[in-house]
Scaffold this motif. Structure first.
Motif, PDB file in Angstrom:
ATOM      1  N   GLU A  54      60.685  50.145  37.075  1.00 60.71           N
ATOM      2  CA  GLU A  54      60.243  48.748  37.082  1.00 60.71           C
ATOM      3  C   GLU A  54      59.752  48.293  38.455  1.00 60.71           C
ATOM      4  O   GLU A  54      58.958  47.361  38.554  1.00 60.71           O
ATOM      5  N   THR A  55      60.227  48.949  39.518  1.00 64.25           N
ATOM      6  CA  THR A  55      59.765  48.590  40.860  1.00 64.25           C
ATOM      7  C   THR A  55      58.485  49.330  41.233  1.00 64.25           C
ATOM      8  O   THR A  55      57.984  49.167  42.335  1.00 64.25           O
ATOM      9  N   GLY A  56      57.982  50.154  40.312  1.00 65.89           N
ATOM     10  CA  GLY A  56      56.686  50.772  40.536  1.00 65.89           C
ATOM     11  C   GLY A  56      56.693  52.273  40.744  1.00 65.89           C
ATOM     12  O   GLY A  56      55.629  52.878  40.820  1.00 65.89           O
ATOM     13  N   GLU A  57      57.850  52.893  40.832  1.00 70.50           N
ATOM     14  CA  GLU A  57      57.895  54.350  41.019  1.00 70.50           C
ATOM     15  C   GLU A  57      57.432  55.033  39.738  1.00 70.50           C
ATOM     16  O   GLU A  57      57.888  54.687  38.654  1.00 70.50           O
ATOM     17  N   VAL A  60      58.102  61.454  38.610  1.00 64.15           N
ATOM     18  CA  VAL A  60      59.311  61.827  37.882  1.00 64.15           C
ATOM     19  C   VAL A  60      60.372  62.399  38.821  1.00 64.15           C
ATOM     20  O   VAL A  60      61.557  62.068  38.697  1.00 64.15           O
ATOM     21  N   LEU A  61      59.970  63.217  39.769  1.00 61.17           N
ATOM     22  CA  LEU A  61      60.936  63.801  40.701  1.00 61.17           C
ATOM     23  C   LEU A  61      61.578  62.724  41.565  1.00 61.17           C
ATOM     24  O   LEU A  61      62.796  62.720  41.777  1.00 61.17           O
ATOM     25  N   HIS A  62      60.781  61.778  42.041  1.00 58.03           N
ATOM     26  CA  HIS A  62      61.334  60.670  42.827  1.00 58.03           C
ATOM     27  C   HIS A  62      62.256  59.801  41.975  1.00 58.03           C
ATOM     28  O   HIS A  62      63.312  59.363  42.448  1.00 58.03           O
ATOM     29  N   LEU A  63      61.853  59.538  40.733  1.00 53.51           N
ATOM     30  CA  LEU A  63      62.709  58.769  39.834  1.00 53.51           C
ATOM     31  C   LEU A  63      64.062  59.453  39.654  1.00 53.51           C
ATOM     32  O   LEU A  63      65.113  58.819  39.775  1.00 53.51           O
ATOM     33  N   ALA A  64      64.034  60.746  39.378  1.00 52.42           N
ATOM     34  CA  ALA A  64      65.272  61.496  39.157  1.00 52.42           C
ATOM     35  C   ALA A  64      66.137  61.513  40.411  1.00 52.42           C
ATOM     36  O   ALA A  64      67.343  61.234  40.346  1.00 52.42           O
ATOM     37  N   ASN A  65      65.545  61.835  41.550  1.00 54.62           N
ATOM     38  CA  ASN A  65      66.314  61.910  42.789  1.00 54.62           C
ATOM     39  C   ASN A  65      66.904  60.555  43.179  1.00 54.62           C
ATOM     40  O   ASN A  65      68.059  60.475  43.604  1.00 54.62           O
ATOM     41  N   ASN A  66      66.117  59.505  43.050  1.00 55.49           N
ATOM     42  CA  ASN A  66      66.620  58.163  43.376  1.00 55.49           C
ATOM     43  C   ASN A  66      67.766  57.758  42.452  1.00 55.49           C
ATOM     44  O   ASN A  66      68.750  57.157  42.899  1.00 55.49           O
ATOM     45  N   ALA A  67      67.643  58.086  41.182  1.00 52.54           N
ATOM     46  CA  ALA A  67      68.700  57.733  40.230  1.00 52.54           C
ATOM     47  C   ALA A  67      69.991  58.493  40.547  1.00 52.54           C
ATOM     48  O   ALA A  67      71.078  57.911  40.492  1.00 52.54           O
TER      49      ALA A  67
END
Length: 86
Positions: A54-57, A60-67
């Motif tokens: 929702e913040t714009g990412e 997929v790799l960044h989404l997974a790592n951030n989560a």
């Protein structure tokens, strides 16, 4: 608040699903998180993925790592700390 089109919602859902599967492989074996119930881990992981998206990412790799990072920050415990299973 704008409502997403069906195509946007589908793209959002696909990204969350792909990132969830990628991150879950690590979360389910993470010694910092094993003291938590699986249902809680799954629910909170999805929330963290959705927030990043929702913040714009979109990566997929960044989404997974951030989560994973956010989940560890929220629910993590050092292996060997009081109450852990090591």
């Amino acid at each position: 608040m704008d409502h997403p089109s069906p195509q946007q919602q589908h793209a959002f859902d696909v990204l969350v699903s792909v990132a969830f599967e990628k991150s879950w492989r690590f979360v389910e074996k993470d010694p910092f998180l094993t003291h938590n119930a699986e249902a809680l881990l799954r629910a909170r992981l999805r929330v963290h993925l959705e927030r990043s998206l929702e913040t714009g990412e979109k990566n997929v790799l960044h989404l997974a790592n951030n989560a994973i990072w956010n989940l560890r920050t929220e629910l993590g415990r050092q292996p060997g700390s009081p109450g852990s299973r090591s």
